[in-house]
Scaffold this active site. Structure first.
Site, PDB file in Angstrom:
ATOM      1  N   PHE A 186       0.207   6.247   0.084  1.00  0.00           N
ATOM      2  CA  PHE A 186      -0.350   4.950  -0.327  1.00  0.00           C
ATOM      3  C   PHE A 186      -1.714   4.792   0.329  1.00  0.00           C
ATOM      4  O   PHE A 186      -1.840   4.901   1.549  1.00  0.00           O
ATOM      5  CB  PHE A 186       0.560   3.789   0.077  1.00  0.00           C
ATOM      6  CG  PHE A 186       0.029   2.457  -0.402  1.00  0.00           C
ATOM      7  CD1 PHE A 186       0.255   2.047  -1.713  1.00  0.00           C
ATOM      8  CD2 PHE A 186      -0.722   1.648   0.436  1.00  0.00           C
ATOM      9  CE1 PHE A 186      -0.258   0.841  -2.173  1.00  0.00           C
ATOM     10  CE2 PHE A 186      -1.239   0.433  -0.021  1.00  0.00           C
ATOM     11  CZ  PHE A 186      -0.994   0.034  -1.327  1.00  0.00           C
ATOM     12  N   ASP A 211      -6.025   8.998   6.584  1.00  0.00           N
ATOM     13  CA  ASP A 211      -5.854   7.554   6.383  1.00  0.00           C
ATOM     14  C   ASP A 211      -4.985   7.034   7.521  1.00  0.00           C
ATOM     15  O   ASP A 211      -3.766   7.146   7.497  1.00  0.00           O
ATOM     16  CB  ASP A 211      -5.196   7.304   5.018  1.00  0.00           C
ATOM     17  CG  ASP A 211      -4.952   5.818   4.764  1.00  0.00           C
ATOM     18  OD1 ASP A 211      -5.125   5.012   5.712  1.00  0.00           O
ATOM     19  OD2 ASP A 211      -4.582   5.468   3.631  1.00  0.00           O
ATOM     20  N   LYS A 217      -5.639  -2.344   8.918  1.00  0.00           N
ATOM     21  CA  LYS A 217      -4.497  -3.146   9.379  1.00  0.00           C
ATOM     22  C   LYS A 217      -4.572  -3.680  10.834  1.00  0.00           C
ATOM     23  O   LYS A 217      -4.999  -4.800  11.036  1.00  0.00           O
ATOM     24  CB  LYS A 217      -3.201  -2.379   9.145  1.00  0.00           C
ATOM     25  CG  LYS A 217      -2.867  -2.275   7.639  1.00  0.00           C
ATOM     26  CD  LYS A 217      -1.414  -1.961   7.397  1.00  0.00           C
ATOM     27  CE  LYS A 217      -1.008  -2.205   5.963  1.00  0.00           C
ATOM     28  NZ  LYS A 217      -1.262  -1.095   5.037  1.00  0.00           N
TER      29      LYS A 217
HETATM   30  C1  PLP Z   1      -1.923  -0.882   3.760  1.00  0.00           C
HETATM   31  C2  PLP Z   1      -2.514   0.464   3.580  1.00  0.00           C
HETATM   32  C3  PLP Z   1      -3.687   0.643   2.815  1.00  0.00           C
HETATM   33  C4  PLP Z   1      -4.345  -0.486   2.056  1.00  0.00           C
HETATM   34  O1  PLP Z   1      -4.875  -1.433   2.917  1.00  0.00           O
HETATM   35  P1  PLP Z   1      -5.384  -2.844   2.301  1.00  0.00           P
HETATM   36  O2  PLP Z   1      -5.970  -3.537   3.473  1.00  0.00           O
HETATM   37  O3  PLP Z   1      -4.185  -3.526   1.728  1.00  0.00           O
HETATM   38  O4  PLP Z   1      -6.384  -2.529   1.264  1.00  0.00           O
HETATM   39  C5  PLP Z   1      -4.225   1.910   2.749  1.00  0.00           C
HETATM   40  N1  PLP Z   1      -3.654   2.946   3.378  1.00  0.00           N
HETATM   41  C6  PLP Z   1      -2.534   2.820   4.113  1.00  0.00           C
HETATM   42  C7  PLP Z   1      -1.956   4.006   4.810  1.00  0.00           C
HETATM   43  C8  PLP Z   1      -1.920   1.568   4.214  1.00  0.00           C
HETATM   44  O5  PLP Z   1      -0.789   1.448   4.916  1.00  0.00           O
END
Ligand code: PLP
Length: 401
Positions: free
Chosen positions: A137, A222, A251
């Site tokens: 994700f 990521d 986050k």
């Molecule tokens: C939550 C998340 C995102 C997206 O972040 P947003 O602030 O909602 O755009 C991207 N990558 C990972 C691994 C995430 O957990």
């Protein structure tokens, strides 16, 4: 008052979410309260965001003071807090350059543009493909959606951004087979968060590093969910001792204030020259002050070591619960304070979350079968004990699957 607010929500909020049927008004430390005065133990932290818990005094002070001084100036000008934050993040990660944005999806968009533009700038415009992973994700914008390895999130939004190959997570043979002279970068999460809290197998990230190097591609990580102490180390990738060419953070970084960041090596500093990428709000003093307060408080209160220790304890407690209820629970997995209890069979996870909320516990889910624990990094053993007790009660009481 509650009914009025719920009525307004139903009438006027865009209905792309299904929030719980109560309205939160206040938070302090590990708890939040709703309009009826009911208290909830917050073991989700706004989906791995509020690292310092709610209304942490040092955080409140830093953000309020910053607002009295300077709130926004745009990227036409340096601002003192943002420059300080960039240096602090580079010092902690060993990377050299920071680009600021406002969310995780935007940080991943920046990684995607960085990778393609880097090869373009070197005269290799055919290197555009990204190798990413199934069940990953990376966010909801069109670029981040293309990177995300879960087709359900892309359904109905085509045509999308192309040039992404998804291979099974943890499978270096599949990654090797997907590599080629057209690959710009490999992109991975150190622990797949939304996909179900799946930690990278030992040596996997190091294997990705080696494959990227062998094929002239970049390694992008990521760290939006895994970064900023959540896994018991500042970056989730530290377990394998791997240094990426660039990473995405968001986050936990702002402790609840929206901020995202892309950090890169010095070798990538030329990839996005002035005019090629930007963000109006990115790097603004208020968000930067919030992130600096998070970093300072992580140090002052030794919260990363605490996350490792409380995370280990949570893992032990969840493993015991799994052993106690083998007909309901498959396993416990995760790293630090990013953990999941994987439940057996197909079940209504929304109903389970509701039953937990009715006992005063807030959790989220990950993937199709996992209850996810991402508490604030200030969580202690007493919070783990309380949460696990409630989960045990609710699981024991439900009829067998
Ligand atoms: C939550 C998340 C995102 C997206 O972040 P947003 O602030 O909602 O755009 C991207 N990558 C990972 C691994 C995430 O957990």
């Amino acid at each position: 008052m509650t009914d009025d607010l719920l009525g307004l929500a139903k009438a006027h909020l865009y209905p792309n979410y299904r929030p719980a049927p109560f309205v939160l008004t206040r938070g302090e430390g590990m708890h939040v309260w709703d309009t009826e005065g009911r208290r909830y133990l917050d073991m989700c932290a706004g989906v791995a965001v509020t690292a310092l818990g709610h209304a942490h005094p040092a955080f409140v002070r830093a953000v309020s003071e910053q607002l009295t001084r300077l709130g926004h100036v745009s990227n036409y000008f340096y601002n003192d807090v943002n420059v300080t934050l960039a240096a602090a993040l580079c010092a902690r990660t060993g990377l050299a350059r920071a680009f600021f944005c406002n969310s995780g999806a935007e940080a991943n968009e920046a990684l995607l543009k960085l990778a393609r533009r880097h090869h373009h700038a070197k005269g290799d415009a055919t290197r555009t493909r990204i190798v990413a992973f199934e069940a990953s994700f990376h966010g909801r914008t069109m670029g981040a959606l293309a990177l995300t390895g879960q087709p359900k999130y892309r359904e109905g939004f085509g045509p999308g951004v192309g040039g992404v190959t998804h291979v099974p997570y943890g499978d270096l043979v599949a990654v090797r087979a997907a590599m080629g002279p057209d690959v710009a970068a490999i992109l991975a999460e150190p622990v797949q968060g939304e996909g179900g809290v799946l930690p990278a197998p030992s040596g996997f990230l190091a294997g990705l590093r080696a494959l990227a190097d062998e094929h002239g591609a970049l390694l992008l990580l990521d760290e939006v969910q895994t970064g900023v102490g959540r896994c018991g180390t500042f970056l989730g990738s530290e377990v394998d001792g791997v240094r990426a060419d660039a990473i995405a953070l968001a986050k936990g970084l702002g402790g609840g204030f929206p901020i995202g960041a892309m950090l890169t090596t010095e070798a990538l500093a030329a990839a996005l020259p002035p005019g090629t990428h930007g963000s109006t709000f990115g790097g603004n003093p208020l968000a930067s002050a919030a992130a600096l307060a998070v970093l300072r408080t992580l140090d002052d209160e030794r919260l990363i070591a605490r996350a490792a220790e409380t995370g280990r304890y949570l893992g032990e407690k969840l493993a015991l619960l799994a052993a106690e209820l083998p007909d309901k629970i498959v396993e416990e997995r995760g790293r630090g304070l990013l953990r999941a209890l994987v439940l057996r069979g197909s079940r209504d996870l929304r109903a389970l979350l509701e039953a937990l909320r009715n006992r005063g516990l807030l959790l989220t889910v990950a993937g199709a079968t996992a209850l996810r624990f991402t508490p604030p990094l200030i969580a202690g053993r007493e919070h783990v004990d309380e949460a696990v007790t409630i989960v045990r009660e609710v699981l024991r009481e439900e009829p067998s699957a």
